[in-house]
Design an enzyme around this catalytic site. Structure first.
Site, PDB file in Angstrom:
ATOM      1  N   ASP A 187      -1.409   6.406   5.354  1.00 30.93           N
ATOM      2  CA  ASP A 187      -0.362   6.297   4.336  1.00 30.93           C
ATOM      3  C   ASP A 187      -0.595   7.455   3.374  1.00 30.93           C
ATOM      4  O   ASP A 187      -1.639   8.129   3.436  1.00 30.93           O
ATOM      5  CB  ASP A 187      -0.438   4.944   3.595  1.00 30.93           C
ATOM      6  N   HIS A 264       5.949   7.368   4.962  1.00 32.56           N
ATOM      7  CA  HIS A 264       4.634   7.082   4.362  1.00 32.56           C
ATOM      8  C   HIS A 264       3.596   8.085   4.888  1.00 32.56           C
ATOM      9  O   HIS A 264       2.448   7.706   5.135  1.00 32.56           O
ATOM     10  CB  HIS A 264       4.174   5.656   4.712  1.00 32.56           C
ATOM     11  N   GLU A 320      10.459   1.888   5.520  1.00 34.14           N
ATOM     12  CA  GLU A 320      10.767   2.597   4.273  1.00 34.14           C
ATOM     13  C   GLU A 320      10.900   4.111   4.409  1.00 34.14           C
ATOM     14  O   GLU A 320      10.497   4.845   3.508  1.00 34.14           O
ATOM     15  CB  GLU A 320       9.710   2.258   3.208  1.00 34.14           C
TER      16      GLU A 320
HETATM   17  C1  ACM Z   1       6.046  -2.797   3.945  1.00 36.08           C
HETATM   18  O1  ACM Z   1       5.706  -3.662   3.122  1.00 36.08           O
HETATM   19  N1  ACM Z   1       6.510  -1.630   3.536  1.00 36.08           N
HETATM   20  C2  ACM Z   1       5.948  -3.033   5.371  1.00 36.08           C
END
Ligand code: ACM
Length: 682
Positions: A187, A264, A320
């Site tokens: 991440d 991410h 996201e």
């Molecule tokens: C998440 O909580 N973005 C999977």
């Protein structure tokens, strides 16, 4: 009946005649079926272990037992004072290979199962009985899990937690019969796994200039070289990973690695900017999907990952994605044109499907967060449903497997008790009881589809969790609720009983050096949320002025929410608080007849992180005809931003008579929210 079975039966009959039947057994997860008595069998220094299983299995079980409280010597022909483990072909009434049976009488304890995992889980039940019941109760247990997948996710990116920490959690997870540990390895905040082909991922991507995520996030989000003086972070070497994977396998836990894509990924794209759309470090979160080099990179990384993790599943993230650089990226546009992709969602789906083909070609399957449904789900993918359960149900409807981990019940980064009593968390309020109340199988799910609901997972994101002690406090005891949801039959679950057993478990965990949240000192929800209030406006009609609608996502029940007697808890998202994002609040309540009134007021919440503020002005007025309103009070309030969660009542006290009450509240924060739960009139 065989002679040995007859003897067991007769013995149990005698026990049944002379001892009291136990209603409860202090084990988590609660076994599915048991007939137990208050007499227990106690192991002592002369107790023996006998195992009827192939040699390798026998050795693994004996080695494992030697690490537990049961120090037994092997004696295969022992018939008295024995723990007897037996691998058998089939077990009556049990369909899962993880199931087991236990029979206990004066000669000892016998565990039977059709797999080594089943024997292992029977053993965990025995260990918990020894710890919590003073021995193994005479009688029998027949047990098997409700779901095949019972998982926990640890975010080791936002703050790094080392292999000793991970192994310690594996011990506890196994004790409660959990069988998957998902590691969120990559991440923005740090890349946490050594990849031989791409050393910059860990030379640069695993280190940052500030140890605490929040400081780092708010101060430039810089990565530094591994050998820099101010380098904070870390990563698992490939040897560390092998050690963790083997340790977990000995405890029947599969480690599922997650490599995030396409989003991410700031750390990877700063280490290797050429695979971002703009080719500059620090600029992008999403991989460039138009660039073939991206696929070369991802496939090379995944090849090393697949080599290290024997897991059937590789988690490829998928959540996201901003997708903001793709519309203006020539390579992404070229890809979309060539592949006939109509939007960026389909471009993401192109990446996921291509990666799926690669992962499948190595004999593995992908899991992705529910956003992988956008633009078309990859043919063999399993969906991890986090934004509610809709994504999981959609996947199941189209024949895919789903793992349920909805944020409302399974996100352990939320407060587990009154926020002012807890270390800072991301927000929300998820006490043990709420976790436990979750049933992953909705009523509308058809029987034949239910088997695609693969299981349940708790997720622990670590933005606000800088230390191992804090991490454990967020995990325990809430993970025990997930363990019981994942294992025990729904109809046998009951919170009162579970809470009592969890209180014992907290003490056990403390004695083993864990740092669980002290459940015995739980404060609970906001006092006013614990019961409905009675007042003059309750059940009356509330009319929202045009231009003052509540936000659909925070409707809290709609037009009746502010006159239903219900008061919100610590969490703005609890379905009781009503949220307003534009136009402020302007509501008239009709009390149906003229009434004597001495109080009008409403509570507001402020928590600045999600942009929820107190009102800057509240006006309360009254009328007899719903046309001419007399102002009772205008309250000015200076909104001060801070880090805390706070509540304030904006109200009027006095004496008047009126049929209609108007409550207006304004916000001075552009794009900010107002949240209120009830307009109380007395
Ligand atoms: C998440 O909580 N973005 C999977």
């Amino acid at each position: 009946m065989k002679k040995s079975l007859l003897i067991v039966f007769m013995t149990l009959l005698i026990v049944a005649c002379t001892h009291t039947r136990k209603a409860e057994i202090n084990v988590i997860p609660r076994p599915v079926e048991y007939a137990l008595f208050d007499k227990v069998f106690k192991f002592d220094k002369n107790s023996k272990l006998s195992v009827e299983a192939p040699e390798e299995c026998k050795k693994r079980l004996a080695d494992y037992i030697a690490t537990t409280a049961l120090a037994l010597t092997i004696a295969d022909d022992a018939t008295e004072n024995t723990l007897h483990l037996k691998l058998i072909k089939s077990l009556e009434g049990v369909s899962s290979a993880e199931g087991y049976s236990i029979t206990t009488d004066k000669n000892g304890v016998s565990i039977a199962a059709t797999s080594e995992a089943g024997l292992f889980y029977g053993l965990q039940t025995v260990l918990q009985c020894i710890e919590n019941e003073g021995g193994v109760p005479f009688g029998s247990i027949t047990d098997e899990p409700r779901f095949a997948y019972r998982g926990m996710m640890l975010d080791v990116s936002r703050h790094f937690f080392d292999k000793e920490f991970v192994k310690k959690q594996i011990d506890a997870l196994a004790y409660y019969k959990m069988n998957r540990l998902h590691l969120h390895l990559t991440d923005a905040a740090g890349w946490r796994i050594e990849i031989k082909k791409y050393p910059r991922l860990t030379q640069l991507g695993a280190w940052r200039d500030r140890p605490i995520w929040k400081d780092w996030w708010n101060n430039g989000r810089l990565y530094v070289e591994e050998d820099a003086e101010n380098a904070h972070g870390g990563y698992f070497t490939q040897d560390d990973i092998r050690e963790i994977v083997a340790y977990a396998a000995e405890r029947h836990i599969t480690i599922i690695p997650e490599i995030e894509m396409p989003a991410h990924s700031e750390e990877a794209l700063t280490a290797y900017p050429e695979i971002s759309c703009t080719h500059e470090p620090y600029k992008q979160a999403d991989f460039c999907v138009g660039n073939e080099k991206t696929f070369e990179f991802l496939e090379n990384v995944l090849s090393e990952v697949i080599e290290l993790f024997p897991s059937e599943y590789i988690h490829i993230g998928g959540d996201e994605a901003t997708k903001t650089s793709w519309p203006s990226c020539p390579l992404c546009q070229k890809r979309m044109k060539k592949e006939g992709l109509k939007d960026v969602d389909e471009l993401q789906s192109y990446l996921i499907q291509r990666i799926e083909r690669f992962v499948n070609s190595k004999g593995r399957q992908i899991i992705g967060w529910d956003e992988i449904l956008d633009g078309g789900l990859a043919p063999n993918a399993t969906v991890m449903s986090w934004r509610g359960t809709e994504g999981g149900l959609e996947a199941i409807a189209s024949g895919h497997k789903a793992i349920m981990s909805p944020g409302t019940y399974c996100y352990f980064d939320q407060y587990q008790d009154a926020p002012q009593t807890q270390p800072e968390a991301i927000g929300g309020y998820l006490p043990l009881e709420k976790v436990y109340s979750y049933n992953p199988v909705p009523e509308e799910l058809e029987q034949d589809k239910a088997k695609l609901l693969y299981g349940i997972q708790a997720n622990l994101w670590a933005e606000y969790i800088p230390t191992p002690e804090h991490m454990e406090r967020m995990i325990y005891p809430r993970i025990l609720a997930i363990a019981e949801i994942g294992w025990s039959a729904q109809e046998t679950r009951e919170y009162e009983s579970f809470r009592n057993r969890a209180l014992t478990a907290v003490e056990h965990l403390k004695s083993k050096g864990y740092n669980p949240f002290n459940l015995a000192e739980e404060v609970g929800n906001r006092p006013s949320a614990k019961q409905d209030s009675q007042h003059l406006a309750k059940g009356k009609k509330a009319t929202y002025a045009e231009g003052s609608p509540f936000y659909d996502g925070y409707a809290a029940g709609g037009d009746t929410a502010l006159v239903d007697g219900k008061h919100g808890g610590w969490n703005n998202n609890d379905g009781v608080w009503q949220g307003f994002i534009k136009g402020g609040i302007d509501i008239v309540i009709d009390l149906e007849e003229k009434q004597q009134i001495s109080f009008v007021g409403a509570d507001f919440m402020q928590i600045c992180n999600p942009w929820i503020f107190m009102p800057c002005e509240v006006t309360i007025s009254a009328s007899d005809d719903n046309s001419n309103f007399k102002e009772l009070v205008k309250i000015e309030h200076k909104v001060v931003e801070d880090d805390s969660l706070s509540f304030k009542n904006f109200g009027w006290e006095g004496e008047t008579e009126a049929r209609y009450i108007r409550y207006e509240a304004k916000s001075d924060r552009k794009g900010g929210w107002l949240f209120t739960d009830e307009i109380v009139v007395k």
